[in-house]
Scaffold this motif. Structure first.
Motif, PDB file in Angstrom:
ATOM      1  N   ASP A 171       0.836  -1.210   0.000  1.00  0.00           N
ATOM      2  CA  ASP A 171       0.000   0.000   0.000  1.00  0.00           C
ATOM      3  C   ASP A 171       0.865   1.251   0.000  1.00  0.00           C
ATOM      4  N   ALA A 172       1.933   1.228   0.795  1.00  0.00           N
ATOM      5  CA  ALA A 172       2.821   2.390   0.885  1.00  0.00           C
ATOM      6  C   ALA A 172       3.474   2.680  -0.466  1.00  0.00           C
ATOM      7  N   VAL A 173       3.892   1.645  -1.162  1.00  0.00           N
ATOM      8  CA  VAL A 173       4.506   1.827  -2.481  1.00  0.00           C
ATOM      9  C   VAL A 173       3.486   2.400  -3.462  1.00  0.00           C
ATOM     10  N   LEU A 174       2.283   1.873  -3.481  1.00  0.00           N
ATOM     11  CA  LEU A 174       1.240   2.390  -4.366  1.00  0.00           C
ATOM     12  C   LEU A 174       0.965   3.856  -4.071  1.00  0.00           C
ATOM     13  N   LEU A 175       0.906   4.190  -2.804  1.00  0.00           N
ATOM     14  CA  LEU A 175       0.662   5.567  -2.407  1.00  0.00           C
ATOM     15  C   LEU A 175       1.785   6.486  -2.897  1.00  0.00           C
ATOM     16  N   THR A 176       3.024   6.041  -2.768  1.00  0.00           N
ATOM     17  CA  THR A 176       4.130   6.877  -3.259  1.00  0.00           C
ATOM     18  C   THR A 176       4.052   7.071  -4.763  1.00  0.00           C
ATOM     19  N   MET A 177       3.597   6.066  -5.486  1.00  0.00           N
ATOM     20  CA  MET A 177       3.475   6.181  -6.939  1.00  0.00           C
ATOM     21  C   MET A 177       2.441   7.244  -7.318  1.00  0.00           C
ATOM     22  N   VAL A 178       1.310   7.234  -6.635  1.00  0.00           N
ATOM     23  CA  VAL A 178       0.254   8.213  -6.922  1.00  0.00           C
ATOM     24  C   VAL A 178       0.714   9.611  -6.533  1.00  0.00           C
ATOM     25  N   ILE A 179       1.337   9.737  -5.372  1.00  0.00           N
ATOM     26  CA  ILE A 179       1.832  11.043  -4.936  1.00  0.00           C
ATOM     27  C   ILE A 179       2.878  11.566  -5.915  1.00  0.00           C
ATOM     28  N   ALA A 180       3.781  10.710  -6.363  1.00  0.00           N
ATOM     29  CA  ALA A 180       4.828  11.123  -7.308  1.00  0.00           C
ATOM     30  C   ALA A 180       4.227  11.644  -8.610  1.00  0.00           C
ATOM     31  N   GLU A 181       3.192  10.987  -9.105  1.00  0.00           N
ATOM     32  CA  GLU A 181       2.532  11.469 -10.322  1.00  0.00           C
ATOM     33  C   GLU A 181       1.933  12.851 -10.101  1.00  0.00           C
ATOM     34  N   ASN A 182       1.338  13.069  -8.940  1.00  0.00           N
ATOM     35  CA  ASN A 182       0.759  14.376  -8.631  1.00  0.00           C
ATOM     36  C   ASN A 182       1.839  15.448  -8.537  1.00  0.00           C
ATOM     37  N   VAL A 183       2.984  15.094  -7.981  1.00  0.00           N
ATOM     38  CA  VAL A 183       4.082  16.056  -7.862  1.00  0.00           C
ATOM     39  C   VAL A 183       4.569  16.465  -9.248  1.00  0.00           C
ATOM     40  N   LYS A 184       4.578  15.531 -10.178  1.00  0.00           N
ATOM     41  CA  LYS A 184       5.021  15.831 -11.549  1.00  0.00           C
ATOM     42  C   LYS A 184       4.167  16.912 -12.205  1.00  0.00           C
ATOM     43  N   VAL A 185       2.877  16.867 -11.953  1.00  0.00           N
ATOM     44  CA  VAL A 185       1.961  17.806 -12.618  1.00  0.00           C
ATOM     45  C   VAL A 185       1.529  18.956 -11.719  1.00  0.00           C
ATOM     46  N   GLY A 186       1.932  18.917 -10.464  1.00  0.00           N
ATOM     47  CA  GLY A 186       1.517  19.937  -9.502  1.00  0.00           C
ATOM     48  C   GLY A 186       0.532  19.325  -8.531  1.00  0.00           C
ATOM     49  N   THR A 187       0.528  19.823  -7.328  1.00  0.00           N
ATOM     50  CA  THR A 187      -0.318  19.241  -6.292  1.00  0.00           C
ATOM     51  C   THR A 187      -1.803  19.382  -6.630  1.00  0.00           C
ATOM     52  N   ARG A 188      -2.607  18.532  -6.030  1.00  0.00           N
ATOM     53  CA  ARG A 188      -4.053  18.569  -6.235  1.00  0.00           C
ATOM     54  C   ARG A 188      -4.637  19.773  -5.514  1.00  0.00           C
ATOM     55  N   SER A 189      -5.672  20.345  -6.069  1.00  0.00           N
ATOM     56  CA  SER A 189      -6.314  21.496  -5.426  1.00  0.00           C
ATOM     57  C   SER A 189      -7.018  21.102  -4.134  1.00  0.00           C
ATOM     58  N   ASP A 190      -7.385  19.826  -3.993  1.00  0.00           N
ATOM     59  CA  ASP A 190      -8.057  19.374  -2.770  1.00  0.00           C
ATOM     60  C   ASP A 190      -7.066  18.936  -1.691  1.00  0.00           C
ATOM     61  N   ALA A 191      -5.785  18.965  -1.990  1.00  0.00           N
ATOM     62  CA  ALA A 191      -4.703  18.621  -1.059  1.00  0.00           C
ATOM     63  C   ALA A 191      -4.735  17.171  -0.573  1.00  0.00           C
ATOM     64  N   HIS A 192      -5.474  16.291  -1.246  1.00  0.00           N
ATOM     65  CA  HIS A 192      -5.488  14.875  -0.845  1.00  0.00           C
ATOM     66  C   HIS A 192      -4.083  14.278  -0.902  1.00  0.00           C
ATOM     67  N   ASP A 193      -3.267  14.712  -1.865  1.00  0.00           N
ATOM     68  CA  ASP A 193      -1.919  14.159  -1.968  1.00  0.00           C
ATOM     69  C   ASP A 193      -1.058  14.563  -0.777  1.00  0.00           C
ATOM     70  N   LEU A 194      -1.189  15.785  -0.301  1.00  0.00           N
ATOM     71  CA  LEU A 194      -0.408  16.226   0.854  1.00  0.00           C
ATOM     72  C   LEU A 194      -0.846  15.507   2.128  1.00  0.00           C
ATOM     73  N   LYS A 195      -2.137  15.287   2.282  1.00  0.00           N
ATOM     74  CA  LYS A 195      -2.644  14.548   3.439  1.00  0.00           C
ATOM     75  C   LYS A 195      -2.194  13.089   3.367  1.00  0.00           C
ATOM     76  N   ALA A 196      -2.187  12.530   2.163  1.00  0.00           N
ATOM     77  CA  ALA A 196      -1.732  11.149   1.988  1.00  0.00           C
ATOM     78  C   ALA A 196      -0.255  11.027   2.335  1.00  0.00           C
ATOM     79  N   LEU A 197       0.525  12.010   1.973  1.00  0.00           N
ATOM     80  CA  LEU A 197       1.940  12.000   2.300  1.00  0.00           C
ATOM     81  C   LEU A 197       2.138  12.021   3.817  1.00  0.00           C
ATOM     82  N   ALA A 198       1.347  12.781   4.524  1.00  0.00           N
ATOM     83  CA  ALA A 198       1.429  12.817   5.988  1.00  0.00           C
ATOM     84  C   ALA A 198       1.082  11.450   6.576  1.00  0.00           C
ATOM     85  N   ARG A 199       0.042  10.784   6.045  1.00  0.00           N
ATOM     86  CA  ARG A 199      -0.321   9.444   6.530  1.00  0.00           C
ATOM     87  C   ARG A 199       0.795   8.452   6.221  1.00  0.00           C
TER      88      ARG A 199
END
Length: 76
Positions: A26-54
């Motif tokens: 799960d942690a690896v999958l989460l890093t993959m999704v977060i990394a894709e978001n970082v490539k294009v810019g963070t999400r406006s809903d900040a779900h990626d930043l909250k996921a990174l904290a978790r």
């Protein structure tokens, strides 16, 4: 990609970002999704930043001197 496909992909991404990792897979999958978001810019809903904290909390659990988050990412 059709609009329906885009909506399904967005929903899958949100689901992944909104749950806490249960194991390393799960942690690896989460890093993959977060990394894709970082490539294009963070999400406006900040779900990626909250996921990174978790993810940080999950990874810190097994450490003997568990570090605490310093508030840069906000609360999970």
């Amino acid at each position: 990609m059709t609009r329906k496909s885009e909506q399904l992909l967005e929903k899958a991404e949100e689901t992944i970002l909104q749950h806490r990792p249960r194991d390393n897979a799960d942690a690896v999958l989460l890093t993959m999704v977060i990394a894709e978001n970082v490539k294009v810019g963070t999400r406006s809903d900040a779900h990626d930043l909250k996921a990174l904290a978790r993810l940080q909390d999950y990874l810190a659990e097994g450490l003997p001197n568990r570090p605490t988050r310093i508030g840069i990412m906000g609360s999970a």
